[in-house]
Write a protein that holds these residues in place. Sequence first.
Motif, PDB file in Angstrom:
ATOM      1  N   LEU A  37       0.838  -1.201   0.000  1.00  0.00           N
ATOM      2  CA  LEU A  37       0.000   0.000   0.000  1.00  0.00           C
ATOM      3  C   LEU A  37       0.876   1.255   0.000  1.00  0.00           C
ATOM      4  O   LEU A  37       0.593   2.222  -0.722  1.00  0.00           O
ATOM      5  CB  LEU A  37      -0.935  -0.006   1.207  1.00  0.00           C
ATOM      6  N   LEU A  38       1.929   1.244   0.772  1.00  0.00           N
ATOM      7  CA  LEU A  38       2.866   2.364   0.789  1.00  0.00           C
ATOM      8  C   LEU A  38       3.423   2.619  -0.615  1.00  0.00           C
ATOM      9  O   LEU A  38       3.465   3.761  -1.075  1.00  0.00           O
ATOM     10  CB  LEU A  38       4.009   2.087   1.779  1.00  0.00           C
ATOM     11  N   LEU A  39       3.819   1.564  -1.316  1.00  0.00           N
ATOM     12  CA  LEU A  39       4.328   1.710  -2.685  1.00  0.00           C
ATOM     13  C   LEU A  39       3.244   2.239  -3.623  1.00  0.00           C
ATOM     14  O   LEU A  39       3.515   3.075  -4.494  1.00  0.00           O
ATOM     15  CB  LEU A  39       4.877   0.380  -3.202  1.00  0.00           C
ATOM     16  N   SER A  40       2.025   1.763  -3.449  1.00  0.00           N
ATOM     17  CA  SER A  40       0.926   2.237  -4.287  1.00  0.00           C
ATOM     18  C   SER A  40       0.680   3.724  -4.072  1.00  0.00           C
ATOM     19  O   SER A  40       0.511   4.484  -5.034  1.00  0.00           O
ATOM     20  CB  SER A  40      -0.361   1.453  -3.991  1.00  0.00           C
ATOM     21  N   LEU A  41       0.667   4.138  -2.827  1.00  0.00           N
ATOM     22  CA  LEU A  41       0.450   5.555  -2.532  1.00  0.00           C
ATOM     23  C   LEU A  41       1.614   6.404  -3.040  1.00  0.00           C
ATOM     24  O   LEU A  41       1.414   7.508  -3.545  1.00  0.00           O
ATOM     25  CB  LEU A  41       0.221   5.763  -1.039  1.00  0.00           C
ATOM     26  N   PHE A  42       2.829   5.884  -2.929  1.00  0.00           N
ATOM     27  CA  PHE A  42       3.989   6.607  -3.445  1.00  0.00           C
ATOM     28  C   PHE A  42       3.891   6.751  -4.965  1.00  0.00           C
ATOM     29  O   PHE A  42       4.186   7.814  -5.517  1.00  0.00           O
ATOM     30  CB  PHE A  42       5.295   5.902  -3.054  1.00  0.00           C
ATOM     31  N   SER A  43       3.460   5.684  -5.649  1.00  0.00           N
ATOM     32  CA  SER A  43       3.330   5.763  -7.105  1.00  0.00           C
ATOM     33  C   SER A  43       2.287   6.811  -7.500  1.00  0.00           C
ATOM     34  O   SER A  43       2.447   7.505  -8.502  1.00  0.00           O
ATOM     35  CB  SER A  43       2.987   4.395  -7.712  1.00  0.00           C
ATOM     36  N   ASP A  44       1.224   6.936  -6.695  1.00  0.00           N
ATOM     37  CA  ASP A  44       0.222   7.956  -6.980  1.00  0.00           C
ATOM     38  C   ASP A  44       0.799   9.349  -6.763  1.00  0.00           C
ATOM     39  O   ASP A  44       0.469  10.287  -7.483  1.00  0.00           O
ATOM     40  CB  ASP A  44      -1.021   7.763  -6.122  1.00  0.00           C
ATOM     41  N   PHE A  45       1.657   9.483  -5.782  1.00  0.00           N
ATOM     42  CA  PHE A  45       2.269  10.764  -5.464  1.00  0.00           C
ATOM     43  C   PHE A  45       3.195  11.237  -6.589  1.00  0.00           C
ATOM     44  O   PHE A  45       3.283  12.431  -6.865  1.00  0.00           O
ATOM     45  CB  PHE A  45       3.042  10.641  -4.148  1.00  0.00           C
ATOM     46  N   ILE A  46       3.877  10.297  -7.268  1.00  0.00           N
ATOM     47  CA  ILE A  46       4.876  10.708  -8.259  1.00  0.00           C
ATOM     48  C   ILE A  46       4.418  10.618  -9.712  1.00  0.00           C
ATOM     49  O   ILE A  46       5.037  11.233 -10.571  1.00  0.00           O
ATOM     50  CB  ILE A  46       6.199   9.928  -8.087  1.00  0.00           C
ATOM     51  N   ASP A  47       3.349   9.872 -10.019  1.00  0.00           N
ATOM     52  CA  ASP A  47       3.009   9.682 -11.436  1.00  0.00           C
ATOM     53  C   ASP A  47       2.651  10.990 -12.143  1.00  0.00           C
ATOM     54  O   ASP A  47       3.099  11.238 -13.264  1.00  0.00           O
ATOM     55  CB  ASP A  47       1.936   8.616 -11.641  1.00  0.00           C
ATOM     56  N   GLY A  48       1.869  11.848 -11.485  1.00  0.00           N
ATOM     57  CA  GLY A  48       1.506  13.122 -12.103  1.00  0.00           C
ATOM     58  C   GLY A  48       2.703  14.033 -12.336  1.00  0.00           C
ATOM     59  O   GLY A  48       2.906  14.525 -13.458  1.00  0.00           O
ATOM     60  N   PRO A  49       3.523  14.280 -11.296  1.00  0.00           N
ATOM     61  CA  PRO A  49       4.712  15.113 -11.520  1.00  0.00           C
ATOM     62  C   PRO A  49       5.657  14.541 -12.585  1.00  0.00           C
ATOM     63  O   PRO A  49       6.222  15.301 -13.378  1.00  0.00           O
ATOM     64  CB  PRO A  49       5.388  15.153 -10.146  1.00  0.00           C
TER      65      PRO A  49
END
Length: 190
Positions: A37-49
Motif C-alpha cells: 500500500l505504501l508503494l501504491s500511494l507513493f506511485s500515486d504521489f509521483i506519477d503526475g509530476p
Amino acid sequence: MNKLSTADWISLYRIIAVPFLLLALVLMQENWFKYLLLLSLFSDFIDGPVARRLKQTSGLGSSLDSVGDLLTQVLMVAGLFRFRPEVLQEYVVWFLVLLGLYLLQVLCALVKYRKLTSFHTYLSKMAFLLLGMFVLALFFYRFASWLFYPAMVVGMLSLAEEIMLVLRLPVPKEDVKGMLWVWKSGDKRK
C-alpha cells in the motif's frame, strides 16, 4: 495499444499491485499489505509530476491514474475492515457519509456521462493524500485523530466538489483543477 510512457507504467503499478494486495488481505499478511500500500500511494504521489516533467500527460495516463486511485482506495478500506475493524466501528458515521457521497458522485457521473470521471482536482488530490497518510499512520504507528478528521472533511468536500462538477460540465473533462477554475474559465451548463 499505444506505447506506455514512464508515467503510465508508474500509474499501472497500482493496478498490477491489486492482486498482491488482495492476497495479503486473504492471508492476513498485514506487513505485506502495508508495504504494498505504501508503494501504491507513493506511485500515486509521483506519477503526475513525472508525467508533467517528462511531458507525458495523456488521456490514457489520466485513465490509468483514475483506475489505480479507485482500486487503491477500495483496498485501503478493505485493509481497514480486515486489520483495523475497531476504527471502522468507532467512526462508522464518518465512513458512511464519505461512502454515500462517493456513491452519489459515481451515480451522477454514470447517469450524465455513462462513465466514471477523471477530474483529478486539487481537492481530490489533497483528500487522497490525507486519507493515505491516515491509513499508513494507522498501519505503521497508531490511530492519528489529527490526520483522521482532516482526511474525512477534505474527502467529503472533494466529493461534493466533484458532484458539482458533474452537474456543471456538459461533457467529462480530465484534469480539472477545481470548481473555482471552472467558474473562472466560463464553462457553462449545456
